[in-house]
Design a protein around this motif. Structure first.
Motif, PDB file in Angstrom:
ATOM      1  N   ASN A  56       0.796  -1.216   0.000  1.00  0.00           N
ATOM      2  CA  ASN A  56       0.000   0.000   0.000  1.00  0.00           C
ATOM      3  C   ASN A  56       0.836   1.277   0.000  1.00  0.00           C
ATOM      4  O   ASN A  56       0.292   2.350   0.089  1.00  0.00           O
ATOM      5  CB  ASN A  56      -0.948   0.001   1.199  1.00  0.00           C
ATOM      6  CG  ASN A  56      -1.993  -1.078   1.082  1.00  0.00           C
ATOM      7  OD1 ASN A  56      -2.366  -1.472  -0.010  1.00  0.00           O
ATOM      8  ND2 ASN A  56      -2.461  -1.564   2.219  1.00  0.00           N
ATOM      9  N   VAL A  57       2.156   1.181  -0.071  1.00  0.00           N
ATOM     10  CA  VAL A  57       3.014   2.355  -0.064  1.00  0.00           C
ATOM     11  C   VAL A  57       2.943   3.011  -1.444  1.00  0.00           C
ATOM     12  O   VAL A  57       3.129   2.364  -2.466  1.00  0.00           O
ATOM     13  CB  VAL A  57       4.467   1.985   0.287  1.00  0.00           C
ATOM     14  CG1 VAL A  57       5.364   3.194   0.177  1.00  0.00           C
ATOM     15  CG2 VAL A  57       4.534   1.409   1.680  1.00  0.00           C
ATOM     16  N   LYS A  58       2.642   4.298  -1.451  1.00  0.00           N
ATOM     17  CA  LYS A  58       2.538   5.042  -2.701  1.00  0.00           C
ATOM     18  C   LYS A  58       3.528   6.189  -2.699  1.00  0.00           C
ATOM     19  O   LYS A  58       3.868   6.732  -1.653  1.00  0.00           O
ATOM     20  CB  LYS A  58       1.126   5.597  -2.880  1.00  0.00           C
ATOM     21  CG  LYS A  58       0.080   4.544  -3.105  1.00  0.00           C
ATOM     22  CD  LYS A  58      -1.253   5.173  -3.417  1.00  0.00           C
ATOM     23  CE  LYS A  58      -2.278   4.088  -3.670  1.00  0.00           C
ATOM     24  NZ  LYS A  58      -3.574   4.639  -4.017  1.00  0.00           N
ATOM     25  N   GLN A  76      -0.572  14.516   2.206  1.00  0.00           N
ATOM     26  CA  GLN A  76      -0.111  13.257   1.605  1.00  0.00           C
ATOM     27  C   GLN A  76       0.892  12.562   2.531  1.00  0.00           C
ATOM     28  O   GLN A  76       0.843  11.342   2.714  1.00  0.00           O
ATOM     29  CB  GLN A  76       0.534  13.505   0.230  1.00  0.00           C
ATOM     30  CG  GLN A  76      -0.394  14.049  -0.811  1.00  0.00           C
ATOM     31  CD  GLN A  76      -1.467  13.051  -1.220  1.00  0.00           C
ATOM     32  OE1 GLN A  76      -1.332  11.846  -1.056  1.00  0.00           O
ATOM     33  NE2 GLN A  76      -2.558  13.565  -1.756  1.00  0.00           N
ATOM     34  N   LEU A  77       1.775  13.336   3.119  1.00  0.00           N
ATOM     35  CA  LEU A  77       2.755  12.766   4.055  1.00  0.00           C
ATOM     36  C   LEU A  77       2.074  12.205   5.304  1.00  0.00           C
ATOM     37  O   LEU A  77       2.449  11.142   5.794  1.00  0.00           O
ATOM     38  CB  LEU A  77       3.790  13.824   4.454  1.00  0.00           C
ATOM     39  CG  LEU A  77       4.785  14.209   3.365  1.00  0.00           C
ATOM     40  CD1 LEU A  77       5.539  15.468   3.751  1.00  0.00           C
ATOM     41  CD2 LEU A  77       5.739  13.063   3.108  1.00  0.00           C
ATOM     42  N   LYS A  78       1.076  12.916   5.800  1.00  0.00           N
ATOM     43  CA  LYS A  78       0.345  12.431   6.970  1.00  0.00           C
ATOM     44  C   LYS A  78      -0.404  11.142   6.669  1.00  0.00           C
ATOM     45  O   LYS A  78      -0.636  10.339   7.557  1.00  0.00           O
ATOM     46  CB  LYS A  78      -0.641  13.501   7.468  1.00  0.00           C
ATOM     47  CG  LYS A  78       0.055  14.623   8.197  1.00  0.00           C
ATOM     48  CD  LYS A  78      -0.844  15.775   8.643  1.00  0.00           C
ATOM     49  CE  LYS A  78      -2.281  15.501   8.803  1.00  0.00           C
ATOM     50  NZ  LYS A  78      -3.075  16.658   9.222  1.00  0.00           N
ATOM     51  N   ASN A  79      -0.764  10.920   5.398  1.00  0.00           N
ATOM     52  CA  ASN A  79      -1.441   9.696   4.980  1.00  0.00           C
ATOM     53  C   ASN A  79      -0.447   8.596   4.591  1.00  0.00           C
ATOM     54  O   ASN A  79      -0.798   7.665   3.882  1.00  0.00           O
ATOM     55  CB  ASN A  79      -2.395   9.977   3.814  1.00  0.00           C
ATOM     56  CG  ASN A  79      -3.582  10.785   4.247  1.00  0.00           C
ATOM     57  OD1 ASN A  79      -4.051  10.666   5.370  1.00  0.00           O
ATOM     58  ND2 ASN A  79      -4.086  11.639   3.365  1.00  0.00           N
ATOM     59  N   SER A 124       9.628  11.648   2.835  1.00  0.00           N
ATOM     60  CA  SER A 124       9.101  10.310   3.103  1.00  0.00           C
ATOM     61  C   SER A 124       8.642  10.201   4.547  1.00  0.00           C
ATOM     62  O   SER A 124       9.305  10.695   5.458  1.00  0.00           O
ATOM     63  CB  SER A 124      10.158   9.254   2.797  1.00  0.00           C
ATOM     64  OG  SER A 124      11.324   9.485   3.558  1.00  0.00           O
ATOM     65  N   PRO A 125       7.494   9.549   4.771  1.00  0.00           N
ATOM     66  CA  PRO A 125       7.019   9.325   6.141  1.00  0.00           C
ATOM     67  C   PRO A 125       7.815   8.201   6.803  1.00  0.00           C
ATOM     68  O   PRO A 125       8.696   7.598   6.178  1.00  0.00           O
ATOM     69  CB  PRO A 125       5.552   8.941   5.940  1.00  0.00           C
ATOM     70  CG  PRO A 125       5.490   8.386   4.562  1.00  0.00           C
ATOM     71  CD  PRO A 125       6.552   9.080   3.770  1.00  0.00           C
TER      72      PRO A 125
END
Length: 141
Positions: A56-58, A76-79, A124-125
């Protein structure tokens, strides 16, 4: 009451206690047998496959044009999505503000920000591991 009668009495009480314990043990076994007759309840499976998480990593590619788009990038980073950002179309002062804002966002979520080129950054998170360093290649040119 004589000594012999006291001993007899003592052993009689002990025999009654043994008989009582045996009866209670039988009663417990009967209760246990009744419990086994109930249907078995299915247990919930709380195991999560790590492979499904990795699929699920996008990676999101963005090219902001104004500073106000930085909140969308932070969302987007928080998601838990990595963001590759090209800042060529943004004035230098706004590009610096965008990088500062995203640096704080990445720090807050435990992620990382790396410079990919003159105007390109990878944010990147914490669920994305980035290894290697390409900034040395730019210094040689």
């Amino acid at each position: 009451m004589g000594f012999k009668s006291k001993i007899k009495r003592f052993f009689e009480l002990e025999e009654e206690a043994v008989e009582l314990n045996q009866y209670e043990g039988e009663q417990y076994e009967e209760d246990f047998e009744e419990i086994e007759e109930y249907p078995k309840v299915k247990k919930k499976n709380n195991v999560v496959s790590l492979q499904s998480i990795q699929k699920n990593v996008k990676v999101i590619l963005v090219e902001p044009r104004v500073y106000s788009e930085v909140q969308d990038i932070a969302d987007q980073l928080k998601n838990h999505r990595a963001v590759v950002m090209n800042l060529q179309r943004v004035p230098r002062d706004q590009a610096k503000r965008i990088v500062d804002f995203l640096s704080g966002t990445v720090y807050a979520i435990g992620g990382d920000i790396q410079k990919l080129g003159d105007n390109a950054f990878l944010c990147s998170p914490n669920n994305v591991d980035v290894t290697g360093n390409i900034s040395e290649l730019f210094q040689e040119d």
